[in-house]
Scaffold this motif. Structure first.
Motif, PDB file in Angstrom:
ATOM      1  N   UNK A   1       2.394   3.850   4.890  1.00  0.00           N
ATOM      2  CA  UNK A   1       2.439   2.543   4.063  1.00  0.00           C
ATOM      3  C   UNK A   1       3.316   3.139   2.802  1.00  0.00           C
ATOM      4  N   UNK A   2       4.265   2.444   2.640  1.00  0.00           N
ATOM      5  CA  UNK A   2       5.240   2.729   1.493  1.00  0.00           C
ATOM      6  C   UNK A   2       4.855   1.856   0.283  1.00  0.00           C
ATOM      7  N   UNK A   3       5.494   2.328  -0.833  1.00  0.00           N
ATOM      8  CA  UNK A   3       5.260   1.498  -2.173  1.00  0.00           C
ATOM      9  C   UNK A   3       3.721   1.294  -2.597  1.00  0.00           C
ATOM     10  N   UNK A   4       3.079   2.223  -2.330  1.00  0.00           N
ATOM     11  CA  UNK A   4       1.486   2.443  -2.733  1.00  0.00           C
ATOM     12  C   UNK A   4       1.600   2.978  -4.190  1.00  0.00           C
ATOM     13  N   UNK A   5       1.132   1.852  -5.054  1.00  0.00           N
ATOM     14  CA  UNK A   5       0.841   2.273  -6.293  1.00  0.00           C
ATOM     15  C   UNK A   5      -0.600   2.002  -7.072  1.00  0.00           C
ATOM     16  N   UNK A   6      -1.267   1.533  -6.465  1.00  0.00           N
ATOM     17  CA  UNK A   6      -2.570   1.522  -6.892  1.00  0.00           C
ATOM     18  C   UNK A   6      -3.624   2.169  -5.871  1.00  0.00           C
ATOM     19  N   UNK A   7      -4.787   2.478  -6.589  1.00  0.00           N
ATOM     20  CA  UNK A   7      -5.970   3.131  -5.889  1.00  0.00           C
ATOM     21  C   UNK A   7      -6.451   1.958  -4.867  1.00  0.00           C
ATOM     22  N   UNK A   8      -6.598   0.663  -5.376  1.00  0.00           N
ATOM     23  CA  UNK A   8      -7.079  -0.351  -4.560  1.00  0.00           C
ATOM     24  C   UNK A   8      -6.329  -0.409  -3.332  1.00  0.00           C
ATOM     25  N   UNK A   9      -4.946  -0.270  -3.333  1.00  0.00           N
ATOM     26  CA  UNK A   9      -4.100  -0.484  -2.335  1.00  0.00           C
ATOM     27  C   UNK A   9      -4.461   0.666  -1.298  1.00  0.00           C
ATOM     28  N   UNK A  10      -4.612   1.822  -1.816  1.00  0.00           N
ATOM     29  CA  UNK A  10      -4.459   2.900  -1.044  1.00  0.00           C
ATOM     30  C   UNK A  10      -5.928   2.717  -0.235  1.00  0.00           C
ATOM     31  N   UNK A  11      -7.041   2.622  -0.859  1.00  0.00           N
ATOM     32  CA  UNK A  11      -8.218   2.426  -0.305  1.00  0.00           C
ATOM     33  C   UNK A  11      -8.248   1.399   1.020  1.00  0.00           C
ATOM     34  N   UNK A  12      -7.948   0.210   0.686  1.00  0.00           N
ATOM     35  CA  UNK A  12      -7.799  -0.942   1.911  1.00  0.00           C
ATOM     36  C   UNK A  12      -7.031  -0.258   2.741  1.00  0.00           C
ATOM     37  N   UNK A  13      -5.710   0.244   2.545  1.00  0.00           N
ATOM     38  CA  UNK A  13      -4.960   0.682   3.758  1.00  0.00           C
ATOM     39  C   UNK A  13      -5.643   1.849   4.485  1.00  0.00           C
ATOM     40  N   UNK A  14      -6.267   2.700   3.887  1.00  0.00           N
ATOM     41  CA  UNK A  14      -6.934   3.853   4.520  1.00  0.00           C
ATOM     42  C   UNK A  14      -8.380   3.498   5.329  1.00  0.00           C
ATOM     43  N   UNK A  15      -8.894   2.442   4.754  1.00  0.00           N
ATOM     44  CA  UNK A  15     -10.148   1.654   5.570  1.00  0.00           C
ATOM     45  C   UNK A  15      -9.469   1.158   6.830  1.00  0.00           C
ATOM     46  N   UNK A  16      -8.414   0.622   6.811  1.00  0.00           N
ATOM     47  CA  UNK A  16      -7.725  -0.005   8.008  1.00  0.00           C
ATOM     48  C   UNK A  16      -7.216   0.800   8.858  1.00  0.00           C
ATOM     49  N   UNK A  17      -7.019   2.066   8.682  1.00  0.00           N
ATOM     50  CA  UNK A  17      -6.615   3.065   9.747  1.00  0.00           C
ATOM     51  C   UNK A  17      -5.435   3.935   9.299  1.00  0.00           C
TER      52      UNK A  17
END
Length: 247
Positions: free
Chosen positions: A216-232
């Motif tokens: 995942x590129x362009x991650x700038x927010x904790x909320x983005x990171x958490x959703x993507x990590x939960x998605x695998x």
């Protein structure tokens, strides 16, 4: 006793590399942006990002290049990026951007990379070619040719900027890169976008079936990171973790 005859193919590679150096001179530099494995909590690689000598971004540098020189400039950037990575003792995978690779030029691309990598003591298995647009390579035959030549050279491939355009999964399934990078346009505010979430779940399912690692590129927010990590998603790149560093 006579000396050995020069290898015409090797001399041709030297000539190409000299021409690439002459094309860019000292007008470009590189920043390296980290790629993070969030599960292992470690840096796994670095993407080489071209910069001007006054730290101008890549778009500004590219605007100075005539369209007829784009491929040669692309080649020159890969050569200089490998040299910079060796100079700065970059550890881990080295990601190199590729904007104009086709079936007709991929052998030259690979031969130049192999030569420069050997000269700088960087294993080809550490180099990841980030292909910007699989659709632009061509149909089945062209994709197969490009994939085979790169794979036979021991290099890795990455489908870059997935989701920037229409998210067509067919070229991904046919080309089967080792890695795929979600575009920052898809990642931005993904925690608030059901459409982006649906696209991401679809590509995650395909990549899991084909054993393709997702970044995942362009991650700038904790909320983005958490959703993507939960998605695998396990691999991340963006200002939330680190900004590109010069030297």
């Amino acid at each position: 006793m006579t000396g050995s005859k020069p290898n015409p193919a090797r001399l041709d590679v030297y000539a190409h590399i000299r021409s690439y150096h002459e094309l860019v001179g000292t007008d470009i530099n590189f920043a390296f942006q980290t790629i993070i494995d969030a599960t292992a909590q470690e840096v796994t690689g670095f993407e080489a990002l071209v910069r001007g000598i006054r730290k101008e971004p890549a778009a500004v540098v590219m605007s100075r290049i005539h369209k007829d020189q784009r491929f040669a400039f692309d080649q020159a950037c890969r050569v200089r990026a490998i040299e910079a990575a060796a100079e700065f003792d970059i550890d881990g995978q080295l990601h190199l951007n590729c904007t104009d690779i086709k079936a007709t030029n991929v052998e030259l691309v690979v031969e130049v990379i192999q030569h420069v990598a050997r000269r700088n003591s960087i294993g080809c298995d550490k180099i990841v070619l980030e292909l910007n647009n699989l659709d632009a390579i061509g149909g089945r035959a062209a994709l197969t040719t490009v994939r085979t030549v790169i794979q036979d050279a021991g290099l890795q491939t990455l489908a870059d900027n997935f989701g920037q355009r229409d998210a067509d999964l067919a070229p991904i399934a046919l080309f089967r890169p080792q890695q795929l990078k979600l575009a920052h346009q898809l990642v931005e505010a993904i925690h608030d976008s059901p459409e982006a979430q649906a696209v991401t779940r679809g590509i995650m399912a395909l990549c899991q079936d084909l054993d393709i690692r997702v970044i995942a590129s362009g991650v700038e927010k904790a909320e983005e990171f958490r959703w993507l990590q939960d998605a695998g998603v396990e691999l991340f790149q963006g200002y939330f973790f680190a900004q590109p560093g010069m030297e």
